[in-house]
Each structure stands twice: as structure tokens, then as C-alpha cells.
Design a protein around this motif. Structure first.
Motif, PDB file in Angstrom:
ATOM      1  N   VAL A  26     -25.166   6.160 -36.133  1.00 42.17           N
ATOM      2  CA  VAL A  26     -25.623   5.606 -36.992  1.00 42.17           C
ATOM      3  C   VAL A  26     -24.973   3.183 -36.396  1.00 42.17           C
ATOM      4  O   VAL A  26     -24.059   3.446 -35.887  1.00 42.17           O
ATOM      5  CB  VAL A  26     -24.775   4.944 -38.022  1.00 42.17           C
ATOM      6  CG1 VAL A  26     -25.439   4.015 -39.635  1.00 42.17           C
ATOM      7  CG2 VAL A  26     -24.578   6.656 -38.787  1.00 42.17           C
ATOM      8  N   LEU A  27     -25.851   3.064 -36.878  1.00 37.25           N
ATOM      9  CA  LEU A  27     -25.671   1.387 -35.781  1.00 37.25           C
ATOM     10  C   LEU A  27     -26.498   0.467 -37.204  1.00 37.25           C
ATOM     11  O   LEU A  27     -27.633   0.981 -37.111  1.00 37.25           O
ATOM     12  CB  LEU A  27     -27.404   1.601 -35.009  1.00 37.25           C
ATOM     13  CG  LEU A  27     -27.230   0.258 -33.872  1.00 37.25           C
ATOM     14  CD1 LEU A  27     -25.437  -0.184 -33.168  1.00 37.25           C
ATOM     15  CD2 LEU A  27     -27.648   0.414 -32.622  1.00 37.25           C
ATOM     16  N   ALA A  28     -25.400  -0.636 -37.419  1.00 37.52           N
ATOM     17  CA  ALA A  28     -26.053  -1.509 -38.677  1.00 37.52           C
ATOM     18  C   ALA A  28     -26.844  -2.695 -38.351  1.00 37.52           C
ATOM     19  O   ALA A  28     -27.153  -2.340 -36.641  1.00 37.52           O
ATOM     20  CB  ALA A  28     -24.778  -2.016 -39.036  1.00 37.52           C
ATOM     21  N   GLY A  29     -27.417  -3.050 -38.818  1.00 34.77           N
ATOM     22  CA  GLY A  29     -28.490  -4.310 -38.615  1.00 34.77           C
ATOM     23  C   GLY A  29     -27.278  -5.246 -37.580  1.00 34.77           C
ATOM     24  O   GLY A  29     -26.288  -5.659 -37.629  1.00 34.77           O
ATOM     25  N   GLY A  30     -28.035  -5.530 -36.591  1.00 33.42           N
ATOM     26  CA  GLY A  30     -27.977  -6.760 -35.420  1.00 33.42           C
ATOM     27  C   GLY A  30     -26.885  -6.524 -34.298  1.00 33.42           C
ATOM     28  O   GLY A  30     -26.698  -6.790 -33.910  1.00 33.42           O
ATOM     29  N   GLU A  31     -26.902  -5.071 -34.639  1.00 33.07           N
ATOM     30  CA  GLU A  31     -25.924  -4.214 -34.098  1.00 33.07           C
ATOM     31  C   GLU A  31     -26.265  -3.672 -32.201  1.00 33.07           C
ATOM     32  O   GLU A  31     -27.715  -3.255 -32.249  1.00 33.07           O
ATOM     33  CB  GLU A  31     -24.912  -2.943 -34.342  1.00 33.07           C
ATOM     34  CG  GLU A  31     -23.343  -3.642 -35.812  1.00 33.07           C
ATOM     35  CD  GLU A  31     -22.481  -2.724 -35.651  1.00 33.07           C
ATOM     36  OE1 GLU A  31     -22.760  -1.294 -35.412  1.00 33.07           O
ATOM     37  OE2 GLU A  31     -21.788  -2.474 -36.345  1.00 33.07           O
ATOM     38  N   THR A  32     -25.439  -3.665 -31.239  1.00 32.25           N
ATOM     39  CA  THR A  32     -25.578  -3.035 -29.769  1.00 32.25           C
ATOM     40  C   THR A  32     -25.168  -1.771 -29.747  1.00 32.25           C
ATOM     41  O   THR A  32     -23.200  -2.171 -29.872  1.00 32.25           O
ATOM     42  CB  THR A  32     -25.901  -3.642 -28.932  1.00 32.25           C
ATOM     43  OG1 THR A  32     -27.452  -5.002 -29.441  1.00 32.25           O
ATOM     44  CG2 THR A  32     -26.403  -2.946 -27.611  1.00 32.25           C
ATOM     45  N   THR A  33     -25.014  -0.656 -29.216  1.00 26.95           N
ATOM     46  CA  THR A  33     -24.111   0.084 -28.488  1.00 26.95           C
ATOM     47  C   THR A  33     -24.413   0.970 -27.858  1.00 26.95           C
ATOM     48  O   THR A  33     -25.995   0.783 -26.925  1.00 26.95           O
ATOM     49  CB  THR A  33     -23.933   1.447 -29.660  1.00 26.95           C
ATOM     50  OG1 THR A  33     -22.606   1.905 -29.245  1.00 26.95           O
ATOM     51  CG2 THR A  33     -25.055   2.268 -29.936  1.00 26.95           C
ATOM     52  N   THR A  34     -24.251   2.181 -26.644  1.00 25.60           N
ATOM     53  CA  THR A  34     -24.316   2.765 -26.110  1.00 25.60           C
ATOM     54  C   THR A  34     -24.260   4.078 -26.510  1.00 25.60           C
ATOM     55  O   THR A  34     -23.314   4.242 -26.879  1.00 25.60           O
ATOM     56  CB  THR A  34     -23.062   2.434 -24.572  1.00 25.60           C
ATOM     57  OG1 THR A  34     -22.990   0.903 -24.549  1.00 25.60           O
ATOM     58  CG2 THR A  34     -23.908   3.468 -23.354  1.00 25.60           C
ATOM     59  N   LEU A  35     -25.097   4.850 -26.314  1.00 25.02           N
ATOM     60  CA  LEU A  35     -25.497   6.024 -26.097  1.00 25.02           C
ATOM     61  C   LEU A  35     -25.328   7.355 -24.855  1.00 25.02           C
ATOM     62  O   LEU A  35     -26.093   6.222 -23.844  1.00 25.02           O
ATOM     63  CB  LEU A  35     -26.357   6.566 -26.994  1.00 25.02           C
ATOM     64  CG  LEU A  35     -26.858   5.772 -28.358  1.00 25.02           C
ATOM     65  CD1 LEU A  35     -27.596   6.917 -28.512  1.00 25.02           C
ATOM     66  CD2 LEU A  35     -25.930   6.783 -29.430  1.00 25.02           C
ATOM     67  N   THR A  36     -24.705   8.221 -25.084  1.00 26.83           N
ATOM     68  CA  THR A  36     -25.164   9.369 -23.651  1.00 26.83           C
ATOM     69  C   THR A  36     -25.514  10.147 -24.060  1.00 26.83           C
ATOM     70  O   THR A  36     -25.273  10.986 -24.962  1.00 26.83           O
ATOM     71  CB  THR A  36     -22.942   9.584 -22.995  1.00 26.83           C
ATOM     72  OG1 THR A  36     -22.220   8.085 -23.027  1.00 26.83           O
ATOM     73  CG2 THR A  36     -23.749   9.685 -21.961  1.00 26.83           C
ATOM     74  N   MET A  37     -26.373  10.030 -23.237  1.00 27.07           N
ATOM     75  CA  MET A  37     -27.389  12.057 -22.999  1.00 27.07           C
ATOM     76  C   MET A  37     -27.170  12.316 -21.706  1.00 27.07           C
ATOM     77  O   MET A  37     -26.874  11.855 -21.014  1.00 27.07           O
ATOM     78  CB  MET A  37     -28.138  11.556 -23.271  1.00 27.07           C
ATOM     79  CG  MET A  37     -29.632  12.649 -23.143  1.00 27.07           C
ATOM     80  SD  MET A  37     -31.810  11.884 -21.922  1.00 27.07           S
ATOM     81  CE  MET A  37     -31.228  12.325 -21.011  1.00 27.07           C
ATOM     82  N   GLU A  38     -27.094  13.861 -22.395  1.00 25.06           N
ATOM     83  CA  GLU A  38     -27.442  15.522 -21.022  1.00 25.06           C
ATOM     84  C   GLU A  38     -28.356  15.792 -20.686  1.00 25.06           C
ATOM     85  O   GLU A  38     -29.298  16.355 -22.025  1.00 25.06           O
ATOM     86  CB  GLU A  38     -25.690  15.858 -20.985  1.00 25.06           C
ATOM     87  CG  GLU A  38     -24.940  15.314 -21.146  1.00 25.06           C
ATOM     88  CD  GLU A  38     -23.414  16.175 -20.894  1.00 25.06           C
ATOM     89  OE1 GLU A  38     -22.192  15.721 -20.759  1.00 25.06           O
ATOM     90  OE2 GLU A  38     -23.668  17.096 -21.784  1.00 25.06           O
ATOM     91  N   ALA A  39     -29.277  16.339 -20.101  1.00 29.85           N
ATOM     92  CA  ALA A  39     -29.999  16.887 -19.934  1.00 29.85           C
ATOM     93  C   ALA A  39     -29.736  18.376 -18.475  1.00 29.85           C
ATOM     94  O   ALA A  39     -28.769  17.715 -17.725  1.00 29.85           O
ATOM     95  CB  ALA A  39     -31.030  16.057 -19.296  1.00 29.85           C
TER      96      ALA A  39
END
Length: 141
Positions: free
Chosen positions: A90-103
Motif C-alpha cells: 500500500v503506497l500512500a498518496g505522494g509517496e515513493t517506495t521500492t518493490l522487489t520482484m522475482e521471476a
């Protein structure tokens, strides 16, 4: 009656504006890595920004990593194997984050995957599911 109608309209209008802004949510790959093992994987970190004023849930990637342009079809990862390391975020308005994906990577393609990362030709393409106020859509990578 007028006050109740005004409040209902404002709530509906705010929800509609938030829904229309879902395309403003940006998901961009920042780093690529190969993890060895019996079942090798490509690990991709994505910078995710939500410039809207409402929270958005980011999840369920349908992303494939290619060597070069996705139009050429030189896939490095197994299609439909992408998964987020920490499930949805969940990313609040105005925020930035990093997500990590594996494939998953076919064991025979580990060398090609490493070479593509080293050459800077690894390209993630696909989408992430985005939920804004109980409405779902996809945002492209």
C-alpha cells in the motif's frame, strides 16, 4: 437535502478523480540481478511513485525480463513466473517506495541473463495490478 447531496457528490467525484489518476502511478525498474540455485531467479527492483492524493495498492506483477526490446521476444525470464517478494504494497498518496520482484530463469539461460544485465540490455516489460479505492487496473512497466 442539499447538504446530503453535496456530500455524496463530493465523495463520488473524489473517487472518480482518484481512479482517473491511477495511470500517474509510475513503476520503473532500477536494478537487475541473478540469484543462483537449483531454481535460479531474476531479481528486479522497481521504484514506485504515487503522485496522486490517495492510497494505491500495488501487487500482482505480470512482468517478463527480456534481452533487448520486448518486441524481439528474447525472454530471459519464464512468463507468468513473476512474483513480489513482499506480496502487495500500500503506497500512500505522494509517496515513493521500492518493490522487489522475482521471476524464474531457465537454468540454461542463466549465462544469457547475466550477460544481458552486464551489457545493460535487460529490459523489464509488463504490468502491475493497481487498486485505488476498491477498483483494479494495471499500470505498465
Amino acid at each position: 437535502m442539499l447538504a446530503v447531496s453535496g456530500v455524496a457528490f463530493a465523495s463520488t467525484a473524489n473517487g472518480q478523480v482518484a481512479w482517473q489518476q491511477r495511470d500517474a502511478i509510475d513503476v520503473s525498474p532500477t536494478t537487475y540481478a541473478v540469484e543462483d540455485g537449483e531454481e535460479p531467479t531474476m531479481v528486479v527492483e522497481f521504484a514506485v511513485s504515487n503522485p496522486t492524493r490517495v492510497s494505491a495498492t500495488i501487487g500482482s506483477p505480470t512482468v517478463v525480463v527480456y534481452n533487448g526490446s520486448p518486441r524481439d521476444g528474447d525472454a530471459l525470464t519464464v512468463p507468468r513466473s513473476a512474483d513480489l517478494v513482499d506480496d502487495e504494497t500500500v503506497l500512500a498518496g505522494g509517496e515513493t517506495t521500492t518493490l522487489t520482484m522475482e521471476a524464474d530463469i531457465d537454468p540454461d539461460d542463466v549465462g544469457r541473463a547475466r550477460a544481458a544485465i552486464d551489457a545493460g540490455t535487460a529490459v523489464a516489460s509488463g504490468s502491475f495490478e493497481v487498486t485505488v479505492r476498491d477498483r483494479r487496473a494495471n499500470t505498465d512497466v
